[in-house]
Design a protein around this motif. Structure first.
Motif, mmCIF file in Angstrom:
data_model
loop_
_atom_site.group_PDB
_atom_site.id
_atom_site.type_symbol
_atom_site.label_atom_id
_atom_site.label_comp_id
_atom_site.label_asym_id
_atom_site.label_seq_id
_atom_site.Cartn_x
_atom_site.Cartn_y
_atom_site.Cartn_z
ATOM 1 N N SER A 194 -0.220 -5.777 -10.970
ATOM 2 C CA SER A 194 -0.659 -4.573 -11.688
ATOM 3 C C SER A 194 -0.620 -3.327 -10.813
ATOM 4 C CB SER A 194 -2.077 -4.769 -12.243
ATOM 5 O OG SER A 194 -2.096 -5.754 -13.229
ATOM 6 N N VAL A 195 -1.172 -3.400 -9.626
ATOM 7 C CA VAL A 195 -1.245 -2.221 -8.745
ATOM 8 C C VAL A 195 0.156 -1.739 -8.386
ATOM 9 C CG1 VAL A 195 -1.987 -1.376 -6.488
ATOM 10 C CG2 VAL A 195 -3.527 -2.779 -7.858
ATOM 11 N N ASN A 196 1.066 -2.654 -8.085
ATOM 12 C CA ASN A 196 2.437 -2.260 -7.741
ATOM 13 C C ASN A 196 3.141 -1.597 -8.917
ATOM 14 O OD1 ASN A 196 2.208 -3.228 -5.126
ATOM 15 N ND2 ASN A 196 2.890 -5.264 -5.708
ATOM 16 N N ILE A 197 2.910 -2.087 -10.121
ATOM 17 C CA ILE A 197 3.508 -1.484 -11.322
ATOM 18 C C ILE A 197 3.002 -0.052 -11.480
ATOM 19 C CG2 ILE A 197 3.559 -1.572 -13.853
ATOM 20 C CD1 ILE A 197 3.473 -4.685 -13.536
ATOM 21 N N ILE A 198 1.703 0.134 -11.325
ATOM 22 C CA ILE A 198 1.119 1.475 -11.460
ATOM 23 C C ILE A 198 1.668 2.406 -10.382
ATOM 24 C CG2 ILE A 198 -1.007 2.831 -11.377
ATOM 25 C CD1 ILE A 198 -2.437 0.224 -12.402
ATOM 26 N N LYS A 199 1.699 1.946 -9.143
ATOM 27 C CA LYS A 199 2.206 2.778 -8.044
ATOM 28 C C LYS A 199 3.657 3.174 -8.280
ATOM 29 C CE LYS A 199 -0.858 1.279 -4.335
ATOM 30 N NZ LYS A 199 -0.948 0.558 -3.049
ATOM 31 N N ASP A 200 4.479 2.244 -8.738
ATOM 32 C CA ASP A 200 5.887 2.547 -9.017
ATOM 33 C C ASP A 200 6.016 3.609 -10.103
ATOM 34 O OD1 ASP A 200 6.740 0.727 -7.119
ATOM 35 O OD2 ASP A 200 7.254 -0.836 -8.575
ATOM 36 N N MET A 201 5.232 3.488 -11.154
ATOM 37 C CA MET A 201 5.303 4.458 -12.247
ATOM 38 C C MET A 201 4.717 5.811 -11.840
ATOM 39 S SD MET A 201 4.611 2.095 -15.580
ATOM 40 C CE MET A 201 5.386 3.239 -16.738
ATOM 41 N N ALA A 202 3.717 5.796 -10.969
ATOM 42 C CA ALA A 202 3.065 7.033 -10.538
ATOM 43 C C ALA A 202 3.937 7.836 -9.575
ATOM 44 C CB ALA A 202 1.720 6.727 -9.888
ATOM 45 N N GLU A 203 4.877 7.181 -8.913
ATOM 46 C CA GLU A 203 5.766 7.879 -7.976
ATOM 47 C C GLU A 203 6.491 9.044 -8.642
ATOM 48 O OE1 GLU A 203 8.665 5.567 -5.931
ATOM 49 O OE2 GLU A 203 7.152 4.461 -4.808
ATOM 50 N N ASN A 204 6.866 8.857 -9.888
ATOM 51 C CA ASN A 204 7.658 9.862 -10.607
ATOM 52 C C ASN A 204 6.864 10.633 -11.638
ATOM 53 O OD1 ASN A 204 10.039 9.076 -9.234
ATOM 54 N ND2 ASN A 204 10.217 7.340 -10.609
ATOM 55 N N ASN A 205 5.553 10.444 -11.642
ATOM 56 C CA ASN A 205 4.752 11.125 -12.651
ATOM 57 C C ASN A 205 3.379 11.465 -12.093
ATOM 58 O OD1 ASN A 205 3.157 11.771 -14.977
ATOM 59 N ND2 ASN A 205 4.818 10.910 -16.191
ATOM 60 N N ARG A 206 3.150 12.746 -11.903
ATOM 61 C CA ARG A 206 1.889 13.198 -11.302
ATOM 62 C C ARG A 206 0.696 13.075 -12.231
ATOM 63 N NH1 ARG A 206 3.182 18.928 -8.942
ATOM 64 N NH2 ARG A 206 1.247 19.150 -10.044
ATOM 65 N N SER A 207 0.919 12.808 -13.501
ATOM 66 C CA SER A 207 -0.209 12.689 -14.421
ATOM 67 C C SER A 207 -0.867 11.310 -14.358
ATOM 68 C CB SER A 207 0.215 13.004 -15.860
ATOM 69 O OG SER A 207 1.136 12.047 -16.320
ATOM 70 N N ILE A 208 -0.244 10.368 -13.622
ATOM 71 C CA ILE A 208 -0.802 9.019 -13.473
ATOM 72 C C ILE A 208 -1.625 8.977 -12.195
ATOM 73 C CG2 ILE A 208 -0.281 6.577 -13.168
ATOM 74 C CD1 ILE A 208 2.364 7.100 -14.676
ATOM 75 N N LYS A 209 -2.900 8.607 -12.345
ATOM 76 C CA LYS A 209 -3.800 8.534 -11.194
ATOM 77 C C LYS A 209 -4.375 7.121 -11.112
ATOM 78 C CE LYS A 209 -4.949 13.398 -11.665
ATOM 79 N NZ LYS A 209 -3.749 13.684 -12.412
ATOM 80 N N LEU A 210 -4.366 6.560 -9.907
ATOM 81 C CA LEU A 210 -4.824 5.191 -9.696
ATOM 82 C C LEU A 210 -6.064 5.187 -8.808
ATOM 83 C CD1 LEU A 210 -4.539 2.072 -9.702
ATOM 84 C CD2 LEU A 210 -2.930 2.343 -7.791
ATOM 85 N N TYR A 211 -7.062 4.447 -9.243
ATOM 86 C CA TYR A 211 -8.273 4.224 -8.447
ATOM 87 C C TYR A 211 -8.448 2.717 -8.312
ATOM 88 C CZ TYR A 211 -9.087 9.108 -9.413
ATOM 89 O OH TYR A 211 -8.937 10.463 -9.503
ATOM 90 N N LEU A 212 -8.846 2.286 -7.123
ATOM 91 C CA LEU A 212 -8.937 0.858 -6.838
ATOM 92 C C LEU A 212 -10.368 0.426 -6.553
ATOM 93 C CD1 LEU A 212 -5.920 0.657 -4.350
ATOM 94 C CD2 LEU A 212 -5.921 -0.031 -6.745
ATOM 95 N N ASN A 213 -10.782 -0.666 -7.203
ATOM 96 C CA ASN A 213 -11.993 -1.377 -6.804
ATOM 97 C C ASN A 213 -11.509 -2.501 -5.891
ATOM 98 O OD1 ASN A 213 -13.804 0.100 -8.345
ATOM 99 N ND2 ASN A 213 -13.755 -1.330 -10.053
ATOM 100 N N GLY A 214 -12.172 -2.709 -4.784
ATOM 101 C CA GLY A 214 -11.748 -3.735 -3.846
ATOM 102 C C GLY A 214 -11.896 -5.150 -4.380
ATOM 103 N N GLU A 215 -12.824 -5.339 -5.295
ATOM 104 C CA GLU A 215 -13.046 -6.661 -5.862
ATOM 105 C C GLU A 215 -13.374 -6.535 -7.338
ATOM 106 O OE1 GLU A 215 -17.641 -7.590 -4.972
ATOM 107 O OE2 GLU A 215 -16.389 -7.400 -3.174
ATOM 108 N N ASN A 216 -13.168 -7.616 -8.054
ATOM 109 C CA ASN A 216 -13.467 -7.617 -9.485
ATOM 110 C C ASN A 216 -14.965 -7.494 -9.712
ATOM 111 O OD1 ASN A 216 -14.145 -9.505 -12.070
ATOM 112 N ND2 ASN A 216 -12.308 -8.284 -12.356
ATOM 113 N N ARG A 217 -15.344 -6.585 -10.572
ATOM 114 C CA ARG A 217 -16.763 -6.347 -10.848
ATOM 115 C C ARG A 217 -17.051 -6.689 -12.280
ATOM 116 N NH1 ARG A 217 -18.640 -1.786 -6.941
ATOM 117 N NH2 ARG A 217 -16.962 -1.935 -5.465
#
Length: 72
Positions: free
Chosen positions: A49-72
């Motif tokens: 999931s994170v890699n997919i988001i990062k790849d898509m965000a590379e070409n689109n500044r409207s995509i912002k990713l925030y990470l939780n280190g562990e599942n909550r």
């Protein structure tokens, strides 16, 4: 000049690689896409999931990713 944000789309993600790309593309295809921001919060996914988001965000500044280190 950046356009004003009209809509914020918040998506929580946990191991959602199967549907993630289609979900993000759907958000980007909205009629006001240039005035949307897509906020994705990954909740400790173990899949790609994170890699997919990062790849898509590379070409689109409207995509912002925030990470939780562990599942909550």
């Amino acid at each position: 000049m950046e356009s004003e944000i009209l809509c914020s789309i918040a998506i929580s993600v946990y191991n959602g690689e199967k549907f993630l790309e289609k979900t993000i593309k759907s958000c980007l295809e909205q009629t006001t896409a240039e005035q949307n921001e897509i906020i994705l919060v990954d909740d400790g996914s173990k899949d790609q999931s994170v890699n997919i988001i990062k790849d898509m965000a590379e070409n689109n500044r409207s995509i912002k990713l925030y990470l939780n280190g562990e599942n909550r």
